[in-house]
Design an enzyme around this catalytic site. Sequence first.
Site, PDB file in Angstrom:
ATOM      1  N   TYR C  38      -1.113   0.148  -6.935  1.00 50.33           N
ATOM      2  CA  TYR C  38      -0.023   0.180  -5.967  1.00 50.33           C
ATOM      3  C   TYR C  38      -0.463   0.993  -4.749  1.00 50.33           C
ATOM      4  O   TYR C  38      -1.047   2.052  -4.876  1.00 50.33           O
ATOM      5  CB  TYR C  38       1.196   0.848  -6.607  1.00 50.33           C
ATOM      6  CG  TYR C  38       2.442   0.714  -5.784  1.00 50.33           C
ATOM      7  CD1 TYR C  38       3.365  -0.291  -6.052  1.00 50.33           C
ATOM      8  CD2 TYR C  38       2.691   1.576  -4.722  1.00 50.33           C
ATOM      9  CE1 TYR C  38       4.497  -0.424  -5.285  1.00 50.33           C
ATOM     10  CE2 TYR C  38       3.821   1.442  -3.953  1.00 50.33           C
ATOM     11  CZ  TYR C  38       4.727   0.440  -4.249  1.00 50.33           C
ATOM     12  OH  TYR C  38       5.851   0.307  -3.478  1.00 50.33           O
ATOM     13  N   HIS C 194      14.858   3.191  -4.025  1.00 51.78           N
ATOM     14  CA  HIS C 194      13.583   2.958  -4.700  1.00 51.78           C
ATOM     15  C   HIS C 194      13.498   3.722  -6.011  1.00 51.78           C
ATOM     16  O   HIS C 194      12.427   3.806  -6.600  1.00 51.78           O
ATOM     17  CB  HIS C 194      12.418   3.353  -3.791  1.00 51.78           C
ATOM     18  CG  HIS C 194      12.219   2.394  -2.658  1.00 51.78           C
ATOM     19  ND1 HIS C 194      12.673   2.644  -1.389  1.00 51.78           N
ATOM     20  CD2 HIS C 194      11.664   1.171  -2.619  1.00 51.78           C
ATOM     21  CE1 HIS C 194      12.387   1.604  -0.622  1.00 51.78           C
ATOM     22  NE2 HIS C 194      11.775   0.702  -1.328  1.00 51.78           N
ATOM     23  N   ARG C 224       3.527  -5.506   5.024  1.00 50.83           N
ATOM     24  CA  ARG C 224       2.722  -5.293   3.826  1.00 50.83           C
ATOM     25  C   ARG C 224       3.056  -6.399   2.839  1.00 50.83           C
ATOM     26  O   ARG C 224       4.057  -7.099   3.000  1.00 50.83           O
ATOM     27  CB  ARG C 224       2.998  -3.931   3.188  1.00 50.83           C
ATOM     28  CG  ARG C 224       4.404  -3.782   2.640  1.00 50.83           C
ATOM     29  CD  ARG C 224       4.638  -2.382   2.107  1.00 50.83           C
ATOM     30  NE  ARG C 224       3.935  -2.154   0.859  1.00 50.83           N
ATOM     31  CZ  ARG C 224       4.494  -2.280  -0.359  1.00 50.83           C
ATOM     32  NH1 ARG C 224       5.756  -2.640  -0.475  1.00 50.83           N
ATOM     33  NH2 ARG C 224       3.807  -2.045  -1.446  1.00 50.83           N
ATOM     34  N   ASN C 226       3.776  -7.387  -1.225  1.00 50.98           N
ATOM     35  CA  ASN C 226       4.098  -6.893  -2.551  1.00 50.98           C
ATOM     36  C   ASN C 226       4.097  -8.111  -3.466  1.00 50.98           C
ATOM     37  O   ASN C 226       4.124  -9.240  -2.982  1.00 50.98           O
ATOM     38  CB  ASN C 226       5.454  -6.194  -2.536  1.00 50.98           C
ATOM     39  CG  ASN C 226       5.639  -5.293  -3.744  1.00 50.98           C
ATOM     40  OD1 ASN C 226       4.695  -5.039  -4.496  1.00 50.98           O
ATOM     41  ND2 ASN C 226       6.851  -4.815  -3.925  1.00 50.98           N
ATOM     42  N   GLU C 266       5.722 -11.184  -1.858  1.00 51.27           N
ATOM     43  CA  GLU C 266       6.664 -10.854  -0.787  1.00 51.27           C
ATOM     44  C   GLU C 266       5.902 -10.381   0.438  1.00 51.27           C
ATOM     45  O   GLU C 266       5.094  -9.458   0.344  1.00 51.27           O
ATOM     46  CB  GLU C 266       7.575  -9.696  -1.218  1.00 51.27           C
ATOM     47  CG  GLU C 266       8.556 -10.045  -2.303  1.00 51.27           C
ATOM     48  CD  GLU C 266       9.374  -8.831  -2.745  1.00 51.27           C
ATOM     49  OE1 GLU C 266      10.290  -9.023  -3.556  1.00 51.27           O
ATOM     50  OE2 GLU C 266       9.100  -7.702  -2.291  1.00 51.27           O
ATOM     51  N   TYR C 317       7.931  -2.868 -15.431  1.00 54.17           N
ATOM     52  CA  TYR C 317       8.722  -2.862 -14.204  1.00 54.17           C
ATOM     53  C   TYR C 317       8.826  -4.262 -13.616  1.00 54.17           C
ATOM     54  O   TYR C 317       9.875  -4.685 -13.144  1.00 54.17           O
ATOM     55  CB  TYR C 317       8.067  -1.900 -13.202  1.00 54.17           C
ATOM     56  CG  TYR C 317       8.667  -1.917 -11.818  1.00 54.17           C
ATOM     57  CD1 TYR C 317       9.987  -1.531 -11.607  1.00 54.17           C
ATOM     58  CD2 TYR C 317       7.906  -2.306 -10.724  1.00 54.17           C
ATOM     59  CE1 TYR C 317      10.533  -1.537 -10.343  1.00 54.17           C
ATOM     60  CE2 TYR C 317       8.446  -2.315  -9.449  1.00 54.17           C
ATOM     61  CZ  TYR C 317       9.754  -1.932  -9.261  1.00 54.17           C
ATOM     62  OH  TYR C 317      10.288  -1.944  -8.000  1.00 54.17           O
ATOM     63  N   LYS C 318       7.747  -4.981 -13.642  1.00 56.20           N
ATOM     64  CA  LYS C 318       7.746  -6.317 -13.056  1.00 56.20           C
ATOM     65  C   LYS C 318       8.269  -7.363 -14.041  1.00 56.20           C
ATOM     66  O   LYS C 318       8.334  -8.550 -13.710  1.00 56.20           O
ATOM     67  CB  LYS C 318       6.340  -6.679 -12.578  1.00 56.20           C
ATOM     68  CG  LYS C 318       5.873  -5.825 -11.378  1.00 56.20           C
ATOM     69  CD  LYS C 318       4.489  -6.221 -10.891  1.00 56.20           C
ATOM     70  CE  LYS C 318       3.941  -5.287  -9.822  1.00 56.20           C
ATOM     71  NZ  LYS C 318       4.569  -5.443  -8.496  1.00 56.20           N
TER      72      LYS C 318
END
Lengths: 198, 317, 347
Positions: C38, C194, C224, C226, C266, C317-318
């Site tokens: 990350y 967040h 950016r 993601n 994204e 998390y994903k």
Amino acid sequence: MQHGYWIRSKPVYHSLSWQHRAQAHVLVANGEAGRSIVRLLHQRLPDQPITVLYHPTQEADYSKSLVSLAGENLHVFKRESELWHRFEQILQQSVMGTRLYAAGNEYFLWQATTLAASHGVLSGDVMREQASSLARSVYCVHCKTISHRVTTNIAICTGCQRHLLVRDHFSRRLGAYMGLMIDAEEPGNVPEAEEVYP
Amino acid sequence: MSALKVIVSAIEQVADGICHFTFAAADGGELPGFSGGSHVVVSMPAHNRTYRNAYSLLSSPADRRNYQIAVRLQEQSRGGSRFMHEQVKVGSRLDISWPVNLFPISRVGHKHILVAGGIGITPFMSQVHELLRTGADFELHYAFRSPQYAGFIDQLQQLLGKNLICHDQSQRQVLDLQALLSQQPLGTHVYVCGPAGMVDALLSTAYELGWPDAHVHHEEFLAPPIGEPFTLRLKQSGKSVEVGAEVSMLEAMEAAGVDAPYLCRGGACGRCELEVLATDGVIEHHDHYLSDAEKGSGKKIMPCVSRAKCSFIELNL
Amino acid sequence: MNNLAYKRETFRDDYTYRNSPAAIRRFPFPFAEDHYMYSVNIEQHQPGAPGSIVEHAFDIDEHYVSECKDKLLTLAQDKGRYAALPHMMDAQWDFLELTMESLARDYPQLFTLTKDVDHWTWRNRPLEIEDSFIFGDASTLPLEPFDYMGRQVQGDFVLLDQREGTLFADAGFITSQADWSLAFDIGMSWHEWHGPVPQVEKMGIMDRALKFLMSLQQGSPVRRLNWTMTINPRLDTSPEHFPEWGPDKLTVTPQNAGEKAHLRVELQSMFRLPRSNAILFSIRCYLISLEELATYPRWAKRFHRVLKDLHPDLLEYKGIKVYHEAVLAWLSQHDDGAEIAAGTHPG
């Protein structure tokens, strides 16, 4: 801890203490949190006027102790809605420098904060102490109902009856934690609930 | 960084030592919109160096044809205000930054008290236009030595009527901060810009009265990150680069044809990080990227914003 | 891409969404190396190569009409996907102005904006919309300005108010989110919003990103990438509708993963807005099936390696954990173990 990581939206609470630089002090509390106000009134009192709004509950009533300490500055309300009505009136008449203190269960604290915010008071301007139970209010992300007094990590939504996993993600605006259907992937696969928020 | 090309369309002396400059876009088009309280950084190309000063935008944010700034001739001018007063003429071309706002009106505030002292009135000029447009509850307190130092007074009276409260010191009209700040309804925000003594007095009065910090705003002018000149030695290429007082290390390297990495140019992304091998001075870290421990180690530098106070610094590049 | 053939396709029920070869080629594959960490990875959002997804400020592609249609379906089911707190009206107009001006400038054959001082006329040919209104007067538009244009640009949008030393998510148009709830999160500060991001906090990345965004300048937008994964090409992977899409995660097998499992990238871009001083956080979602991804062998190989050693917290998390094995099994057929040079390019 959930899934091994810390969630930063969960608020951190502290014990109330007097903010001596002020023009006035307004305290709101319910039930068990009356004890926090009693403790505060035992400390060195500030020079400015103090107003205490208190709603006793079935679990706890500190009215007697409070009246002996706060006298006519204490206002006791039978209903919580009456307390909020009076609080709103006070907010309308108050000047900058009025310090706001809230003590109660978590939902109560954020109701006070949200009401104050409608008068331009910022979240950080209100001092909050979480007293009594750690029970959570849980917002069902599916049907948008808030269920109160949840003491377990998995709870049944009072709106849609789904089994919700109570996450650590907290909305100050709603005064509630996020509840997400736990068996959405595998309907019926609901682990046993544990009492983790007594 | 992208600059806006403007042409000076009018210059007016508005008060003793204060000039008012009007800029239009050099291409004849519209200038970018902005919010009340914004400033621009004006680049002033003097013969041997470029000055960069920040000035509040005075014009209405609704007016996209012009920007206006006021420049007071500073007694101890580093050169910028003197350049503006003496060198800049109608028709001069200048580069200015896009508008930046470090002094915005709180959009969640219920009432706004603006307190200006002398030339400190400038950031409030665009703010009052914004507050009038949104219909917010506000008042402007304007303290000045005497009417000839009260720039924009006629314009403000016309715009604000009774919401303008003047404190003319030559008439012994003193701004009573205690009285002002002790009677404001909950949800009020106060904004101050003026001489340091006035700002400090307001901040301490508000603090003593129990105003939460987040309701008290003062203008902090963004000084361009300037320093002292020094020499950059690049170990791998063997090059030597002079870093001027007002250019960043990255800009100096680029001007010297060195291919240094970068992404954000704002001290955040970490992409331009370089290894420091040696220096005879101290590194001035301005970035948000390195941890305090890394900064303390003196081994790393972000050349997009940071520099050194030294005669030389050697990098592994 | 001014003469787009819009695909008629669905992002739900029968899931007919597919990428054309051209869309696959321009897919923003995010992994330059075999290991994923990350990072903030912010760069300037300047116009990129012609035909790339960053050629323009807002990318309009072959999925435009169908994606806008899907937005309407989601909003009809749950109107809480659009919300704006009252103090965000200036930011709403900023958003309308930025998107209308960008689209009209970058895709003149598709969109036209004409201005007569404050009297504006907007024409959107692909969606057959034409409206005249007075800029700044919300009563002259059929919807609030942010809602109005949020329906006409691909992606999700959050408007952040800057105050009290942080950013607040005070307005949003969110119909293709990777599992976060606008109705729950609206009004939150940067760190609250967040809150659920794992690991990252320890590294202070969110603090740095906040500082950087707070000093973001008008005229210098940044971007950016993601990524996450989604089963079936579904835009609306909201927590609200988790009961609808959650079960799909258990249907992935080594046999069907190529078709069902999608890499979801994204493109996040951030703009400082003029009147409001707010920040627009735009989140544009690109979906590609593993089969489509494998059109370019180096992408399939690389993705296999990235997924193989992804940190367990990130897998959790994903939401990948439940089908991780199946996806790895499918991808492993495409990975011969040969070394691949750094870079995200397809061929």
